[in-house]
Design a protein around this motif. Structure first.
Motif, PDB file in Angstrom:
ATOM      1  N   ASN A   1      41.555  39.926  48.005  1.00  0.00           N
ATOM      2  CA  ASN A   1      42.707  39.076  47.707  1.00  0.00           C
ATOM      3  C   ASN A   1      42.401  38.150  46.536  1.00  0.00           C
ATOM      4  O   ASN A   1      41.293  38.194  45.963  1.00  0.00           O
ATOM      5  CB  ASN A   1      43.194  38.317  48.945  1.00  0.00           C
ATOM      6  N   ALA A   2      43.352  37.297  46.205  1.00  0.00           N
ATOM      7  CA  ALA A   2      43.258  36.482  44.993  1.00  0.00           C
ATOM      8  C   ALA A   2      42.358  35.268  45.137  1.00  0.00           C
ATOM      9  O   ALA A   2      42.106  34.573  44.148  1.00  0.00           O
ATOM     10  CB  ALA A   2      44.663  36.037  44.566  1.00  0.00           C
ATOM     11  N   VAL A   3      41.860  34.985  46.347  1.00  0.00           N
ATOM     12  CA  VAL A   3      40.992  33.815  46.543  1.00  0.00           C
ATOM     13  C   VAL A   3      39.585  34.218  46.970  1.00  0.00           C
ATOM     14  O   VAL A   3      38.826  33.400  47.478  1.00  0.00           O
ATOM     15  CB  VAL A   3      41.605  32.819  47.556  1.00  0.00           C
TER      16      VAL A   3
ATOM     17  N   PRO B   1      29.136  44.844  52.241  1.00  0.00           N
ATOM     18  CA  PRO B   1      28.449  45.719  51.292  1.00  0.00           C
ATOM     19  C   PRO B   1      28.972  45.588  49.861  1.00  0.00           C
ATOM     20  O   PRO B   1      28.665  46.429  49.008  1.00  0.00           O
ATOM     21  CB  PRO B   1      28.762  47.105  51.849  1.00  0.00           C
ATOM     22  N   ILE B   2      29.771  44.569  49.598  1.00  0.00           N
ATOM     23  CA  ILE B   2      30.474  44.460  48.323  1.00  0.00           C
ATOM     24  C   ILE B   2      30.125  43.148  47.625  1.00  0.00           C
ATOM     25  O   ILE B   2      30.155  42.076  48.236  1.00  0.00           O
ATOM     26  CB  ILE B   2      32.001  44.524  48.538  1.00  0.00           C
ATOM     27  N   LYS B   3      29.807  43.253  46.353  1.00  0.00           N
ATOM     28  CA  LYS B   3      29.702  42.085  45.488  1.00  0.00           C
ATOM     29  C   LYS B   3      30.958  42.070  44.636  1.00  0.00           C
ATOM     30  O   LYS B   3      31.257  43.058  43.959  1.00  0.00           O
ATOM     31  CB  LYS B   3      28.467  42.170  44.594  1.00  0.00           C
ATOM     32  N   SER B   4      31.703  40.976  44.675  1.00  0.00           N
ATOM     33  CA  SER B   4      32.961  40.956  43.916  1.00  0.00           C
ATOM     34  C   SER B   4      33.258  39.555  43.427  1.00  0.00           C
ATOM     35  O   SER B   4      32.721  38.564  43.939  1.00  0.00           O
ATOM     36  CB  SER B   4      34.122  41.455  44.780  1.00  0.00           C
ATOM     37  N   LYS B   5      34.116  39.496  42.443  1.00  0.00           N
ATOM     38  CA  LYS B   5      34.517  38.214  41.863  1.00  0.00           C
ATOM     39  C   LYS B   5      35.981  38.290  41.458  1.00  0.00           C
ATOM     40  O   LYS B   5      36.436  39.311  40.928  1.00  0.00           O
ATOM     41  CB  LYS B   5      33.660  37.879  40.645  1.00  0.00           C
ATOM     42  N   VAL B   6      36.711  37.220  41.709  1.00  0.00           N
ATOM     43  CA  VAL B   6      38.095  37.084  41.249  1.00  0.00           C
ATOM     44  C   VAL B   6      38.079  36.271  39.965  1.00  0.00           C
ATOM     45  O   VAL B   6      37.455  35.200  39.910  1.00  0.00           O
ATOM     46  CB  VAL B   6      38.963  36.392  42.309  1.00  0.00           C
ATOM     47  N   ILE B   7      38.755  36.768  38.951  1.00  0.00           N
ATOM     48  CA  ILE B   7      38.799  36.103  37.648  1.00  0.00           C
ATOM     49  C   ILE B   7      40.262  35.910  37.269  1.00  0.00           C
ATOM     50  O   ILE B   7      41.023  36.876  37.197  1.00  0.00           O
ATOM     51  CB  ILE B   7      38.070  36.946  36.581  1.00  0.00           C
ATOM     52  N   ALA B   8      40.648  34.669  37.049  1.00  0.00           N
ATOM     53  CA  ALA B   8      42.033  34.363  36.681  1.00  0.00           C
ATOM     54  C   ALA B   8      42.330  34.844  35.263  1.00  0.00           C
ATOM     55  O   ALA B   8      41.463  34.857  34.392  1.00  0.00           O
ATOM     56  CB  ALA B   8      42.282  32.867  36.788  1.00  0.00           C
ATOM     57  N   LYS B   9      43.579  35.254  35.048  1.00  0.00           N
ATOM     58  CA  LYS B   9      44.059  35.596  33.710  1.00  0.00           C
ATOM     59  C   LYS B   9      45.497  35.104  33.606  1.00  0.00           C
ATOM     60  O   LYS B   9      46.112  34.737  34.611  1.00  0.00           O
ATOM     61  CB  LYS B   9      43.981  37.099  33.461  1.00  0.00           C
ATOM     62  N   ASP B  10      46.045  35.083  32.413  1.00  0.00           N
ATOM     63  CA  ASP B  10      47.433  34.673  32.236  1.00  0.00           C
ATOM     64  C   ASP B  10      48.345  35.592  33.037  1.00  0.00           C
ATOM     65  O   ASP B  10      48.330  36.811  32.847  1.00  0.00           O
ATOM     66  CB  ASP B  10      47.834  34.719  30.755  1.00  0.00           C
TER      67      ASP B  10
ATOM     68  N   GLY C   1      48.248  36.401  36.209  1.00  0.00           N
ATOM     69  CA  GLY C   1      47.669  37.221  37.260  1.00  0.00           C
ATOM     70  C   GLY C   1      46.189  36.990  37.442  1.00  0.00           C
ATOM     71  O   GLY C   1      45.667  35.916  37.169  1.00  0.00           O
ATOM     72  N   PHE C   2      45.490  38.038  37.886  1.00  0.00           N
ATOM     73  CA  PHE C   2      44.056  37.924  38.138  1.00  0.00           C
ATOM     74  C   PHE C   2      43.416  39.305  38.128  1.00  0.00           C
ATOM     75  O   PHE C   2      44.089  40.338  38.265  1.00  0.00           O
ATOM     76  CB  PHE C   2      43.790  37.240  39.487  1.00  0.00           C
ATOM     77  N   TYR C   3      42.104  39.295  37.940  1.00  0.00           N
ATOM     78  CA  TYR C   3      41.278  40.490  38.089  1.00  0.00           C
ATOM     79  C   TYR C   3      40.434  40.342  39.353  1.00  0.00           C
ATOM     80  O   TYR C   3      40.050  39.236  39.727  1.00  0.00           O
ATOM     81  CB  TYR C   3      40.294  40.643  36.925  1.00  0.00           C
ATOM     82  N   VAL C   4      40.136  41.468  39.994  1.00  0.00           N
ATOM     83  CA  VAL C   4      39.045  41.524  40.960  1.00  0.00           C
ATOM     84  C   VAL C   4      38.080  42.569  40.428  1.00  0.00           C
ATOM     85  O   VAL C   4      38.462  43.713  40.186  1.00  0.00           O
ATOM     86  CB  VAL C   4      39.501  41.920  42.377  1.00  0.00           C
ATOM     87  N   VAL C   5      36.830  42.166  40.201  1.00  0.00           N
ATOM     88  CA  VAL C   5      35.819  43.075  39.676  1.00  0.00           C
ATOM     89  C   VAL C   5      34.633  43.061  40.628  1.00  0.00           C
ATOM     90  O   VAL C   5      34.320  42.031  41.223  1.00  0.00           O
ATOM     91  CB  VAL C   5      35.400  42.667  38.237  1.00  0.00           C
ATOM     92  N   GLY C   6      34.003  44.228  40.823  1.00  0.00           N
ATOM     93  CA  GLY C   6      32.894  44.226  41.757  1.00  0.00           C
ATOM     94  C   GLY C   6      32.196  45.564  41.886  1.00  0.00           C
ATOM     95  O   GLY C   6      32.466  46.525  41.158  1.00  0.00           O
TER      96      GLY C   6
END
Length: 198
Positions: free
Chosen positions: A100-102, A127-136, A138-143
């Motif tokens: 999710n976004a948070v 088992p997941i390394k992930s990060k949420v990154i804000a953008k204009d 919306g957002f990204y989730v990368v992991g």
């Protein structure tokens, strides 16, 4: 059947969204009910290495509805983006991961009797390394989903990618890479091919 080709890669920096993702195929989610254009939009990319699957969700959303941060909280009750992964040998057992976004993460193996009944087997340690990154807008989730989360060798799996968005009345707007055409994502017969490129 739809298909997504997974690129092989060296390790990707999951702390940021850099230019390496621009050379990796983008998958576009469509409206789950009709197969037409989804609104709001979401895209994903997947790459693989010996460590597991790297992923990127690119989500358009000016006001995401998400509060749950605890691992394996029911984030699907709010809003989430999701992947399901299965081997072609066993569609009754597949991996479900959600974000999710948070920063909320959900990871479990699903038992599906293919007759409308599912049960959840939570993965105890994330088992997941992930990060949420804000953008204009919306957002990204990368992991990275660690290899230990998957059953079976990385060889032409089946998968789907999904998004749950909520209207003001809490009703769902569903989108998918390979639409199920019903208000249910647990339809392995609608999974797409996931082809691992050399």
């Amino acid at each position: 059947m739809k298909e997504y080709v997974v690129s092989k890669t060296d390790n990707i920096d999951i702390e940021r969204v850099d230019e390496r993702w621009s050379s990796i195929e983008r998958g576009q989610l469509v409206d789950n009910a009709s197969g037409g254009e989804a609104e709001p939009r979401a895209e994903f990319s997947i790459a693989y290495s010996e460590e597991g699957l790297y992923f990127l969700f690119d989500v358009t959303d000016g006001a995401p509805k998400a509060t749950m941060k605890e691992y394996n909280a029911p984030i699907y009750d709010e809003e989430a983006v999701e992947f399901f992964f299965a081997t072609k040998k066993d569609l009754k057992d597949y991996l479900e991961v959600e974000f999710n976004a948070v920063g909320g993460v959900f990871a479990a193996h699903i038992d599906n009797d293919l007759k409308g009944h599912t049960s959840i087997n939570f993965i105890e340690k994330n088992p997941i390394k992930s990060k949420v990154i804000a953008k204009d807008g919306g957002f990204y989730v990368v992991g990275l989903i660690n290899r230990s989360a998957f059953k079976g060798e990385m060889d032409n799996w089946l998968f789907n990618a999904y998004r749950i968005k909520r209207r003001d009345d809490n009703s769902m707007i569903l989108s998918a890479f390979s639409p199920t055409f019903v208000e249910n994502f647990h339809k392995p017969d609608r999974f797409a091919n996931l082809v691992f490129a050399e």
